[in-house]
Scaffold this active site. Structure first.
Site, PDB file in Angstrom:
ATOM      1  N   HIS A  78     -35.082   0.823  -1.995  1.00  0.00           N
ATOM      2  CA  HIS A  78     -36.457   1.324  -1.939  1.00  0.00           C
ATOM      3  C   HIS A  78     -37.109   0.739  -0.680  1.00  0.00           C
ATOM      4  CE1 HIS A  78     -40.748   1.416  -3.147  1.00  0.00           C
ATOM      5  NE2 HIS A  78     -40.401   2.350  -4.018  1.00  0.00           N
ATOM      6  N   ASP A 127     -33.894  -6.823  -6.688  1.00  0.00           N
ATOM      7  CA  ASP A 127     -35.051  -5.976  -6.980  1.00  0.00           C
ATOM      8  C   ASP A 127     -34.791  -5.353  -8.353  1.00  0.00           C
ATOM      9  OD1 ASP A 127     -36.662  -3.791  -7.357  1.00  0.00           O
ATOM     10  OD2 ASP A 127     -36.402  -2.962  -5.349  1.00  0.00           O
ATOM     11  N   GLN A 143     -36.323  -1.248 -11.533  1.00  0.00           N
ATOM     12  CA  GLN A 143     -35.829  -0.159 -12.390  1.00  0.00           C
ATOM     13  C   GLN A 143     -34.813  -0.654 -13.426  1.00  0.00           C
ATOM     14  OE1 GLN A 143     -37.250   2.675 -12.374  1.00  0.00           O
ATOM     15  NE2 GLN A 143     -38.224   2.770 -10.369  1.00  0.00           N
ATOM     16  N   LYS A 161     -43.825  -0.515 -14.789  1.00  0.00           N
ATOM     17  CA  LYS A 161     -42.628   0.289 -15.075  1.00  0.00           C
ATOM     18  C   LYS A 161     -42.010  -0.115 -16.411  1.00  0.00           C
ATOM     19  CE  LYS A 161     -41.501   0.810 -10.173  1.00  0.00           C
ATOM     20  NZ  LYS A 161     -42.019   2.130  -9.821  1.00  0.00           N
ATOM     21  N   CYS A 174     -39.526   7.051  -1.870  1.00  0.00           N
ATOM     22  CA  CYS A 174     -39.629   5.805  -1.089  1.00  0.00           C
ATOM     23  C   CYS A 174     -38.237   5.265  -0.767  1.00  0.00           C
ATOM     24  CB  CYS A 174     -40.451   4.745  -1.811  1.00  0.00           C
ATOM     25  SG  CYS A 174     -42.121   5.275  -2.171  1.00  0.00           S
TER      26      CYS A 174
HETATM   27  N1  C6P Z   1     -40.578   2.934  -7.351  1.00  0.00           N
HETATM   28  C1  C6P Z   1     -40.609   5.286  -7.934  1.00  0.00           C
HETATM   29  O1  C6P Z   1     -41.182   6.341  -8.202  1.00  0.00           O
HETATM   30  P1  C6P Z   1     -44.079  -1.415  -7.060  1.00  0.00           P
HETATM   31  O2  C6P Z   1     -44.707  -0.230  -6.387  1.00  0.00           O
HETATM   32  O3  C6P Z   1     -44.316  -2.676  -6.303  1.00  0.00           O
HETATM   33  O4  C6P Z   1     -44.441  -1.523  -8.505  1.00  0.00           O
HETATM   34  O5  C6P Z   1     -42.501  -1.140  -7.071  1.00  0.00           O
HETATM   35  C2  C6P Z   1     -41.821  -0.869  -5.889  1.00  0.00           C
HETATM   36  C3  C6P Z   1     -40.409  -0.548  -6.169  1.00  0.00           C
HETATM   37  C4  C6P Z   1     -39.425  -1.420  -5.755  1.00  0.00           C
HETATM   38  N2  C6P Z   1     -38.132  -1.214  -6.027  1.00  0.00           N
HETATM   39  C5  C6P Z   1     -37.728  -0.150  -6.730  1.00  0.00           C
HETATM   40  C6  C6P Z   1     -36.271   0.015  -7.035  1.00  0.00           C
HETATM   41  C7  C6P Z   1     -38.665   0.789  -7.166  1.00  0.00           C
HETATM   42  O6  C6P Z   1     -38.258   1.848  -7.869  1.00  0.00           O
HETATM   43  C8  C6P Z   1     -40.039   0.600  -6.858  1.00  0.00           C
HETATM   44  C9  C6P Z   1     -41.060   1.625  -7.236  1.00  0.00           C
HETATM   45  C10 C6P Z   1     -41.423   4.018  -7.821  1.00  0.00           C
HETATM   46  O7  C6P Z   1     -39.394   5.228  -7.772  1.00  0.00           O
HETATM   47  C11 C6P Z   1     -42.654   4.222  -6.988  1.00  0.00           C
HETATM   48  S1  C6P Z   1     -42.296   4.489  -5.299  1.00  0.00           S
END
Ligand code: C6P
Length: 411
Positions: free
Chosen positions: A128, A205, A208, A231, A369
């Site tokens: 991401h 990370d 997910q 999430k 992203c």
């Molecule tokens: N992905 C998606 O629709 P934040 O925004 O900080 O809560 O998470 C960022 C982030 C980092 N790593 C992974 C693997 C992610 O999936 C995400 C967020 C969302 O896939 C929003 S772009």
């Protein structure tokens, strides 16, 4: 073996989520955008309401009853998070805004200390943007180099290539546990073990991963693990960075301000102990309440049951969409979690999303992203249905009907 329906009582669980019973354009909402953000059960909403209606005050400062109550609840939330990911100590849990801030904290503090000119940072091709850009910023500042471990056409990390890229200049490895755009579950334990055999620390990370499977940071042995509350059925704006105390204690602060200090004079400031050293300013206290409630909620269902149910649902969805002409699934790794990314021949993903929306079906379309990943597959975007434990086979059937409509309109 139990069927998916027997693992969880989904109709009962769905009643905990007020938002799910609404209609959109007169159609029953089918919410399949859980990787972007998940919906919140009543106990999470009520916990946050409890903060604002009963305990609202600042924490770590007040001597009055409200502040003491809020401080206790916030610190209890930290312990809850510690237990949830099986961290050895509560002081290794830092509250941040989300995964993005967790990674920026590590890049900006640990990275700044340990990465120099000519050094390397190793990530993967499926990251991401929030696990790419903070490292690029660091590389630019330090004259370091970003290395990228490749993946195969199924969206699996090529472990031999990864291992080859672990070199004498590698200062940190940063990889996703589960890919948001493909659903690939990476072999993070092995990734960590290979890096550690060369004394290279690893950040995972976990954005997910945490909503879908049991995470045990001691079992993974990772140095850092970060995830977002929103999430995992908690509020937006609160997340977690786990870090091994041995690193956190040596790392310089990430931001300066109130609460992160031990003493301040104009000549010199000394810093608070961990985790507070990394928590400058008034935090998102209500978020802590909500996150704790989300963990209680998930614990009551059981992460194993959630993982098993979603696995069955993903298999069902994969089979169901496979019959649709012109549909190609992007991301067919052997180990997958909760994500069904696809393209439809000759139809732009945004058009897919728009027609599905009119049917009350919420999915995400775009690059998710993960633009370099889209480039890897030679596509600008995908349509992505992402699952949670409250989704059902009936909703997948609705998705399939919706996709047939898309083909009628655009095909
Ligand atoms: N992905 C998606 O629709 P934040 O925004 O900080 O809560 O998470 C960022 C982030 C980092 N790593 C992974 C693997 C992610 O999936 C995400 C967020 C969302 O896939 C929003 S772009």
């Amino acid at each position: 073996m139990k069927t998916a329906r027997e693992v969880l009582d989904v109709p009962a669980l769905r009643k905990d989520f007020p938002i799910l019973s609404q209609k959109v354009y007169g159609k029953r909402l089918v919410y399949l955008d859980n990787a972007a953000t998940s919906q919140k059960p009543r106990p999470v909403i009520e916990a946050m309401e409890r903060f604002y209606t009963q305990d609202c005050s600042n924490i770590h400062r007040g001597v009055h009853a409200l502040s003491e109550r809020a401080t206790r609840a916030y610190e209890d939330a930290r312990i809850k998070v510690q237990q949830f990911v099986n961290a050895p100590e509560a002081r290794e849990i830092i509250f941040v805004r989300g995964t993005t801030e967790g990674i920026n904290l590590v890049a900006g503090s640990f990275g700044r200390e340990h990465v120099g000119a000519g050094d390397e940072i190793l990530i993967s091709e499926m990251e991401h943007h929030s696990n790419i850009v903070p490292w690029q910023i660091l590389c630019e500042e330090k004259g370091a180099r970003l290395r990228v471990a490749p993946i195969n056409d199924r969206g699996e990390l090529l472990m031999e290539e990864y291992e080859k890229l672990l070199g004498p200049r590698t200062r940190i490895v940063a990889v996703a546990h589960v890919s948001n755009a493909l659903g690939t579950v990476n072999p993070v334990r092995e990734i960590v073990a290979l890096a550690h055999s060369r004394n290279i620390p690893v950040l995972i990370d976990g954005a997910q991963a945490v909503p879908h499977r049991k995470v045990d940071v001691q079992d993974l042995d990772c140095d850092f693990f970060t995830f977002s509350g929103h999430k995992m059925f908690g509020p937006t704006g609160v997340g977690v960075l786990y870090g091994k105390a041995q690193h956190l204690e040596k790392m310089p602060p990430y931001q300066g301000g109130g609460d992160m200090i031990s003493s301040v004079t104009f000549e010199k400031t000394t810093y608070n102990k961990i985790p507070y050293k990394f928590e400058a300013g008034t935090p998102y206290i209500a978020g802590g309440y909500g996150l704790a409630a989300a963990i209680d909620y998930l614990d009551a269902i059981g992460m194993e049951a959630i993982g098993e149910y979603e696995h069955g649902l993903l298999e069902y969805a994969t089979r169901a969409v496979s019959g649709i002409p012109g549909l190609e699934i992007i991301g067919t790794a052997k180990e997958k979690a909760g994500v069904l990314s696809f393209t439809l021949d000759g139809i732009h993903p945004h058009d897919i999303g728009t027609i599905l929306d009119q049917e009350g079906i919420a999915i995400r379309t775009g690059h998710h992203c993960a633009q370099p990943l889209m480039d890897r597959f030679g596509i600008p975007a995908t349509a992505r249905a992402s699952l949670a434990f409250y989704n059902t086979k009936e909703e997948i059937d609705q998705l399939v009907l919706g996709l047939r409509k898309v083909i009628e309109v655009f095909g």
